[in-house]
Structures are given as structure tokens and as C-alpha cells.
Design an enzyme around this catalytic site. Sequence first.
Site, PDB file in Angstrom:
ATOM      1  N   ARG A 164       0.846  -1.192   0.000  1.00 10.31           N
ATOM      2  CA  ARG A 164       0.000   0.000   0.000  1.00 10.31           C
ATOM      3  C   ARG A 164       0.884   1.247   0.000  1.00 10.31           C
ATOM      4  O   ARG A 164       0.577   2.252  -0.612  1.00 10.31           O
ATOM      5  CB  ARG A 164      -0.929  -0.013   1.198  1.00 10.31           C
ATOM      6  CG  ARG A 164      -2.230  -0.750   0.971  1.00 10.31           C
ATOM      7  CD  ARG A 164      -2.050  -2.227   0.614  1.00 10.31           C
ATOM      8  NE  ARG A 164      -3.300  -2.956   0.514  1.00 10.31           N
ATOM      9  CZ  ARG A 164      -3.852  -3.629   1.524  1.00 10.31           C
ATOM     10  NH1 ARG A 164      -3.235  -3.711   2.691  1.00 10.31           N
ATOM     11  NH2 ARG A 164      -4.990  -4.255   1.350  1.00 10.31           N
ATOM     12  N   ASP A 193       0.406  -6.846  -2.945  1.00  6.90           N
ATOM     13  CA  ASP A 193      -1.021  -6.612  -2.714  1.00  6.90           C
ATOM     14  C   ASP A 193      -1.566  -5.858  -3.912  1.00  6.90           C
ATOM     15  O   ASP A 193      -0.815  -5.571  -4.854  1.00  6.90           O
ATOM     16  CB  ASP A 193      -1.244  -5.839  -1.394  1.00  6.90           C
ATOM     17  CG  ASP A 193      -2.575  -6.205  -0.750  1.00  6.90           C
ATOM     18  OD1 ASP A 193      -3.620  -6.060  -1.405  1.00  6.90           O
ATOM     19  OD2 ASP A 193      -2.568  -6.641   0.416  1.00  6.90           O
ATOM     20  N   HIS A 270      -6.434 -10.094  -3.739  1.00  5.18           N
ATOM     21  CA  HIS A 270      -5.529  -8.960  -3.493  1.00  5.18           C
ATOM     22  C   HIS A 270      -4.440  -8.911  -4.561  1.00  5.18           C
ATOM     23  O   HIS A 270      -3.261  -8.696  -4.252  1.00  5.18           O
ATOM     24  CB  HIS A 270      -4.886  -9.074  -2.103  1.00  5.18           C
ATOM     25  CG  HIS A 270      -5.798  -8.649  -0.989  1.00  5.18           C
ATOM     26  ND1 HIS A 270      -5.893  -7.341  -0.578  1.00  5.18           N
ATOM     27  CD2 HIS A 270      -6.642  -9.363  -0.215  1.00  5.18           C
ATOM     28  CE1 HIS A 270      -6.775  -7.273   0.419  1.00  5.18           C
ATOM     29  NE2 HIS A 270      -7.259  -8.484   0.662  1.00  5.18           N
ATOM     30  N   GLU A 338      -9.648 -12.611   1.924  1.00  6.87           N
ATOM     31  CA  GLU A 338     -10.603 -11.714   1.271  1.00  6.87           C
ATOM     32  C   GLU A 338     -10.708 -11.927  -0.237  1.00  6.87           C
ATOM     33  O   GLU A 338     -10.627 -10.976  -1.010  1.00  6.87           O
ATOM     34  CB  GLU A 338     -10.219 -10.254   1.554  1.00  6.87           C
ATOM     35  CG  GLU A 338     -10.242  -9.935   3.036  1.00  6.87           C
ATOM     36  CD  GLU A 338      -9.877  -8.493   3.357  1.00  6.87           C
ATOM     37  OE1 GLU A 338     -10.557  -7.898   4.180  1.00  6.87           O
ATOM     38  OE2 GLU A 338      -8.886  -7.985   2.779  1.00  6.87           O
ATOM     39  N   TRP A 404      -6.627 -14.032  11.731  1.00 11.63           N
ATOM     40  CA  TRP A 404      -6.752 -12.566  11.834  1.00 11.63           C
ATOM     41  C   TRP A 404      -8.160 -12.103  12.128  1.00 11.63           C
ATOM     42  O   TRP A 404      -8.377 -11.109  12.783  1.00 11.63           O
ATOM     43  CB  TRP A 404      -6.202 -11.882  10.577  1.00 11.63           C
ATOM     44  CG  TRP A 404      -7.034 -11.987   9.338  1.00 11.63           C
ATOM     45  CD1 TRP A 404      -7.079 -13.035   8.466  1.00 11.63           C
ATOM     46  CD2 TRP A 404      -7.925 -11.003   8.814  1.00 11.63           C
ATOM     47  NE1 TRP A 404      -7.944 -12.765   7.442  1.00 11.63           N
ATOM     48  CE2 TRP A 404      -8.482 -11.523   7.618  1.00 11.63           C
ATOM     49  CE3 TRP A 404      -8.310  -9.728   9.223  1.00 11.63           C
ATOM     50  CZ2 TRP A 404      -9.403 -10.826   6.844  1.00 11.63           C
ATOM     51  CZ3 TRP A 404      -9.234  -9.028   8.440  1.00 11.63           C
ATOM     52  CH2 TRP A 404      -9.770  -9.580   7.272  1.00 11.63           C
ATOM     53  N   TYR A 429      -3.897  -5.561  15.388  1.00 13.82           N
ATOM     54  CA  TYR A 429      -3.767  -4.770  14.175  1.00 13.82           C
ATOM     55  C   TYR A 429      -3.215  -3.398  14.551  1.00 13.82           C
ATOM     56  O   TYR A 429      -3.914  -2.578  15.126  1.00 13.82           O
ATOM     57  CB  TYR A 429      -5.111  -4.688  13.430  1.00 13.82           C
ATOM     58  CG  TYR A 429      -5.211  -5.796  12.416  1.00 13.82           C
ATOM     59  CD1 TYR A 429      -4.670  -7.042  12.714  1.00 13.82           C
ATOM     60  CD2 TYR A 429      -5.776  -5.612  11.168  1.00 13.82           C
ATOM     61  CE1 TYR A 429      -4.699  -8.081  11.791  1.00 13.82           C
ATOM     62  CE2 TYR A 429      -5.818  -6.647  10.238  1.00 13.82           C
ATOM     63  CZ  TYR A 429      -5.278  -7.869  10.555  1.00 13.82           C
ATOM     64  OH  TYR A 429      -5.293  -8.887   9.644  1.00 13.82           O
ATOM     65  N   PHE A 430      -1.969  -3.190  14.211  1.00 18.25           N
ATOM     66  CA  PHE A 430      -1.308  -1.952  14.614  1.00 18.25           C
ATOM     67  C   PHE A 430      -1.603  -0.801  13.642  1.00 18.25           C
ATOM     68  O   PHE A 430      -1.074   0.289  13.794  1.00 18.25           O
ATOM     69  CB  PHE A 430       0.202  -2.177  14.776  1.00 18.25           C
ATOM     70  CG  PHE A 430       0.578  -2.919  16.040  1.00 18.25           C
ATOM     71  CD1 PHE A 430      -0.397  -3.432  16.886  1.00 18.25           C
ATOM     72  CD2 PHE A 430       1.914  -3.091  16.400  1.00 18.25           C
ATOM     73  CE1 PHE A 430      -0.059  -4.107  18.055  1.00 18.25           C
ATOM     74  CE2 PHE A 430       2.261  -3.762  17.569  1.00 18.25           C
ATOM     75  CZ  PHE A 430       1.281  -4.272  18.389  1.00 18.25           C
ATOM     76  N   ASP A 431      -2.472  -1.066  12.639  1.00 19.82           N
ATOM     77  CA  ASP A 431      -2.942   0.073  11.828  1.00 19.82           C
ATOM     78  C   ASP A 431      -4.175   0.693  12.486  1.00 19.82           C
ATOM     79  O   ASP A 431      -4.716   1.664  11.967  1.00 19.82           O
ATOM     80  CB  ASP A 431      -3.242  -0.343  10.387  1.00 19.82           C
ATOM     81  CG  ASP A 431      -4.253  -1.480  10.270  1.00 19.82           C
ATOM     82  OD1 ASP A 431      -4.368  -2.288  11.216  1.00 19.82           O
ATOM     83  OD2 ASP A 431      -4.935  -1.570   9.229  1.00 19.82           O
ATOM     84  N   THR A 480      -0.729  -0.647   5.664  1.00 22.92           N
ATOM     85  CA  THR A 480      -0.290   0.736   5.477  1.00 22.92           C
ATOM     86  C   THR A 480      -1.151   1.547   4.516  1.00 22.92           C
ATOM     87  O   THR A 480      -0.669   2.486   3.897  1.00 22.92           O
ATOM     88  CB  THR A 480       1.189   0.762   5.013  1.00 22.92           C
ATOM     89  OG1 THR A 480       1.294  -0.001   3.804  1.00 22.92           O
ATOM     90  CG2 THR A 480       2.114   0.205   6.054  1.00 22.92           C
ATOM     91  N   GLU A 481      -2.425   1.216   4.421  1.00 21.14           N
ATOM     92  CA  GLU A 481      -3.292   2.053   3.572  1.00 21.14           C
ATOM     93  C   GLU A 481      -3.193   3.518   3.989  1.00 21.14           C
ATOM     94  O   GLU A 481      -3.209   4.416   3.157  1.00 21.14           O
ATOM     95  CB  GLU A 481      -4.759   1.634   3.712  1.00 21.14           C
ATOM     96  CG  GLU A 481      -5.130   0.352   3.011  1.00 21.14           C
ATOM     97  CD  GLU A 481      -5.120  -0.816   3.962  1.00 21.14           C
ATOM     98  OE1 GLU A 481      -4.271  -0.861   4.882  1.00 21.14           O
ATOM     99  OE2 GLU A 481      -5.966  -1.711   3.787  1.00 21.14           O
TER     100      GLU A 481
END
Length: 772
Positions: A164, A193, A270, A338, A404, A429-431, A480-481
Site C-alpha cells: 500500500r 497486494d 488482493h 478476502e 486474523w 492490528y497496529f494500523d 499501510t493504507e
Amino acid sequence: MKQGFMISVCVWIACVLNAQPRVHIIPQPADLQQREGAFLLDQSVQVKASVAGKEIADVVRYFTAAVKQVSGYALPVKTTATGKRIRFNITATEGIGAEGYRLSVTPSQVDIRASKPAGLFYAVQSLLQTLPAIRTNQVLQIPCMEITDEPRFKWRGMMLDVSRHFFSPELVKEFIDLLAAYKMNTFHWHLVDGAGWRIEIKKYPKLTGLAAWRVDDWGKPWDWSQIRFNADRSKATYGGFYTQEQIKEIVAYAAARQVTIVPEIEMPGHSEAAMAAYPEYSCLPQKRSFKDTGDFYGKDVHPNYCAGNDAAFGFLQDVLTEVMALFPSTYIHVGGDEVDKSSWKHCELCQRRIKKEGLKNEDELQSYFIHRIEKFLIAHKRKLIGWDEILEGGLAPQATVMSWRGESGGIKAAQMDHDVVMSPTGPLYFDYYQGDPETEPLAFGGFNTLKRVYHYEPIPAELDKDQAKHVLGAQANLWTEQISSYEHVEYMILPRMPALAEVLWSTKDARNWKDFNQRLQPHLVGFEQKGLHYSKGNFKVDIKPQVVDGKLLVSLETENEDGTIFYTTDGTDPGTGSLRYEKPFEIKGALTVKAALAIHNSMVRGRPAQQSFTLNKATGRPLQYATPYSKYYPANGPSTLVDGIRGTTDAGKQWHAFNGSDMVATIDLGQRTTAGSITLGCLQSYGQWIFFPQWVKFEVSEDGKQFTEMATVKNTVPVADKAPQTKDFTARFEPRSFRYVRVTAKNLGQCPKGHPGEGQAAWLFCDEIMVE
Ligand code: TNX
């Protein structure tokens, strides 16, 4: 006299001991005994390495380089040493496993023992944490101590998404350095991705020639108002990739720090980037436009690898062959998450494959896909790991599952005797945010605070002893979006990664939140000295309303247990001279509370927490719903709609939410009250499936039985208005006297035509009800 002398000696010894700083190693060692005195690290110290060998030499070199950085001394390394020395020994040491070590520090000698270089390396990390983080005027003293240490889990991981946003090889090395400093041993490198392909594959040059570059846009893909740009938007110039030479160098760099890199090549979903370069391996072989490379989640259809096309498998096997040549890791991550299987549904080749293989549906086709790739990896003596979706349609025979979507996938896999790595969105989830979104940089959403990370337990209660052995460990993921700079990367993992390191390394019994907080303080000083970015979310004060007996109270809480909270109600920033918080206090009129924490009587820097309250005739009154609000949006509990706080466009915080159903609330004002207006606040956020109600009906009553309608206010904002916004629905009338108020908000029911959730339940978000 004698006794007096003894007492003063004891007091003196106690003072000396007190003066000695407490060892503050993170993760907490399995056994640590601090002793009196210290080993003075000066120029006279020699390093003795008992066995030659590249791996030990690597550790020793790492150590002397680190000492040089904080001291300026180039310590000599010898095979025999006299005088003050630091000894590195590789010996079979009982009671400590492959990664364990023994460390003994006396005034004359530092002695490190381990059975493998990994143990030596971890002893070095413990030692370095007793020294200043940077070179200062400080005398370098290593406190005398005895440590016996080994990790609890063998998979201590961090994932970084470089698709990302791309981060240069130098930055990836910095990331690895941080992991190593906290004894983390696995770096899961999310190289591929939809938003960009980042690894050079010699056989397929378009992957880096084309798929590594995109037209820049990023931010919150579901909320256009929060999309940002870094670069020129007319050309696909944003991105980057790692050459194979760079990758080899990074793999070696990590190995010298005892970090294994697990590469991830996402399949079958993805894969927008790869498919932009090689559309012939997708189900939609028409050429996709170059711009689509940057599409985060695929705007229209998700172009999966075609599961019916053997050439697509050929392509992936070629890619994996080059990947395996670069990465010695036993595990190869193949994604699997996904997958939008709709392209498979409409693809002739995929449908033919389903028939030929006797598969039931597209889920089983995904399982076929992963089985086939696993066979290939096993033939090359590697193991497959994938996200928990690889369970769908049947798990490949030897696959390891990375759980996850909560822990259920991991539990299921462990019960089937498969290995698992825990990585649930909450809290790993560290985002996600680590503090109040209003004072934190942009994040994906969610809320994973330091304390929640620290209290994570990787072994679920559902597993028995044997099944629990399948839990290899856990890892946190940094998607990292929303993260376009390395400073932001640091910020998101500090200090949560050290907290996770303690979860994964230290014994379960050693976990102590208060003690961790205290040990963390010198680390934060070190981050500051080194110019590392980190979140102070842990110190942020949470300003919470409480309705008690019709009164509105405010409580101030913080996760940090060490400090004192100071607050103001006059709009000024709090300092140590402001009001000191003791217990919840009552609010009687409109005001703004500002609060911040002081540690050791000095205010923690950064913006104070802030909350405005507006009071009206309904504030603090008992409220009843006809249908309950969603448990996923508890906000401030049952009184949320009468707590004096208004919801903002941030959906997560102050709202009560209703999924598909109407909101019907009745408020008892306690006595007959004269008023001339009633208001309900609502939220619309198209991208999050939240819509204004179709209409809001306002009724009043004297007895709570017979209600009179005062007005029904229709919504006038189009459902397709995509900008997140709030709106007040208000009924105004000749002031009159009543005791009960009933407000009915009519849910849109279903997401409208053309919306990604068309036909599915719409959300209705409400806050607050005001009677004036
Ligand atoms: C889900 S976790 C994803 C990622 C996103 C992430 C954002 C997983 C296997 N898939 O593609 O970046 O959520 O938090």
C-alpha cells in the site's frame, strides 16, 4: 553505639542500592536478580569470544558496534582476555532452550552463555538496554545481575505491508533493528497486494516495470473525504520495489539479528497489481488500465488469479521458485484472504475446473488452489502459511493458519492439529488507533491501545494442553493504507511492539501492567533521544460521562497507572497547578473539560484531551429503547443519547447504532417540564453503510401512555450524498408542558441501489436527544 553504627551502614547500603537505577529490560527476563554494584564499561574493557565461527562473530560485531555508538570505544575482541572483560560463550547450557541465555554481571566481568548464537544475541539486547540509548556524558555502568532467560513462544512476529506504501531497503532495515531490539524473531514481509508489487522477479519484468507503480491516492478507501495524495496524479509514478540483490542483503541483515523473514506473495485475491501487468492470468483477460494498479481493494471486480487456468499456476510457481531462492525461511506466506469469488463464478475455465475436480462450489475452488500451491511448496521442502480464509472449503494438509478475523480460525485449525499463529485484529492490528482518534494521526479505524496489546493472551482458553502446543506464537500486523511515511510506521509500532514482545517472550506470570509501564519510561526517553516517533496514547486521558441518579458526572481515566491527572473547565490547558483529579465530578452547565497526565510531576507533552458538554432538559434523564442498540457500538453506555456529549463524524465513538431497525426512545423528564423544541442528531457516512433516517417523529406525553405527535421531520439529504455528515432533526412548537418524550427515527432499511451493500441492512446512527 554498635547498633547505631549498624543502622547507619544499613541505611548507607540501602541508599547506594536505591541510587542504582533499576534494570528495566523489556521483555521482562524469565529470571532476573539485580545485585549491588556495577560493571564499569570503559576503554579498558576487552571482549573475549571463546569459539570462532561466523554466527558468533556476527553477534560480537553487532555488540561492539552498538557499544561504540553509545560510548565511542572500540572494544578489542580477543580469544583470551585479561582484566575487565565481557565473555561470549557457546556451551550446552541446561535449562535454556535454543534461544535462551545466561548473563552474569559482576564488577569485574560480564559473562554470557548460550547454546546457540541466538541466545548470545538476546543477552546482548538485554545488556544494551542497561546502557543509554545514545552517546551522552553519562558514565556507562551495567548493573550487577544474574539473568536466566528464554522465550515463551517461538513465533514472535511483526508484519509490514510495503504494498500500500513502499518503504526503502534502508527503512526496512531500521524496522528490523527495532524488532531485534525487543527480541522479536519473525518479520512477515507483505510484499504483494493490490496497490503494488514490490519484489523483482526476473522472469516477469512487468511486475516491477509496471505493477510496482501507481497513480497516487491513499487514505481511507471507503471515505473519499479522507483520501490524500503525495505525488503527481496524472502519471503512475508512485511506488517502488526491491531488487533481488537488495532482498538478499536485507535477508542477511535480518539473519545477523536473529530475524527470519517470511515473505508473502498474495494469492488468489488482493492481486490487482499483478493482474494489471499480466491480465492473461486473471479470469478477466481484457487489458486493465495501468491506473488500476493503485486500486486498493478493486473498484469494480476483483481480478483474482484464474483457478481454472494452469498457466496461472505456472506463473505463481515461477514466482515462488525465485522467492524461495531468496528467502531461506521454512514458511512461505501465500495470503489467501478476502477473495472475492465472483469472478470465478462467471469464469468458464473456473467452472470447468469445479466440474472436473468434483468440487462443490467456489469455496472448494479456493481450497483446491491453496492445496495445489502447498503441494508445490512441500516438494521444495517449504511450509505454507496463509490467512484464516484458507480454512474455507477445506484446509491444505500441512498448512499453518494465521488467524486474523478474531481467534476462531486459529482455534479451529489447532483443534484439527494444524499449527497456528495468532494475529487477531483486536488487539494485534497496529494500523488501528492507539488513543483518542482526535489527537492521533490517521489510522484505519478500530482501537488497539497499549494496555489491550499488553493484556493479549495468545493461547485461547478453548484449547486443551496438546492443542495449545500448536499455537506457535503471535504477530502484529501493520497494514499501510493510511501510512505513507516511515515516521508514521515507527509511531504505530512504538510502544505497542515492545508490549507485544513481552507478551510473546516473558512468562505469563511475569506480566504486570504497572511494572511494564514503569520499565517503559526509560525506553520512551530512548525513543526521544534517538528521534524515533512513538504514540503517547497510553498517557491520554479518557474523559467519560456518567449518568448517576439524574446527575451528569465526568470521570477522567488513563491507561497509565503511574501519573496524576490534572484538568481545567475554563478552556485553558491543564498544568501541574490545575485541578487535581480525585473522583468523578458533577457538571451543571455547558463547559469544556481539558485533562492531561503528569508523571513525576511533569506534564506529559502533547495535546491534552478535550471534551465539550452541552446540557439540556433531557440530560441525565432515564431513557428506554423499544429495540436495543447494537452491542458493537456501546459508546458511553445506556445513557449515551442524554449524556451531554454530541456525536461527531467519527462513527466509532459517541453514537448508538441500529442495524436495519428503527430507533424508538422514550425519555422520562421526571416531572412536568416546559419546552418548545426537541432535537435528534444523526450521522450519514455512505462508505460505512450509515444513512440518515427517512423521517423522525417527535411525540410528548403527560402520563407516558397517551402520546401527542408534535411533528414528523423528513430527511432532505440524498442517500447518495457520500460526504460523512451530521444533521439535527428538530421539532419546534409553542412551548408546552409535558413529562415524557418519545422519538422515533425511521431506518432507511436497506442500503440503496448502486451502493456496494445494496439490499443489505442499513445502519442508523443516533446521538443526542435534546429538549429545550
Ligand atoms: C484486512 S488482514 C486485510 C488487509 C487490510 C486490513 C486493514 C487481511 C488478511 N486483510 O488487506 O489492509 O484488513 O486493517
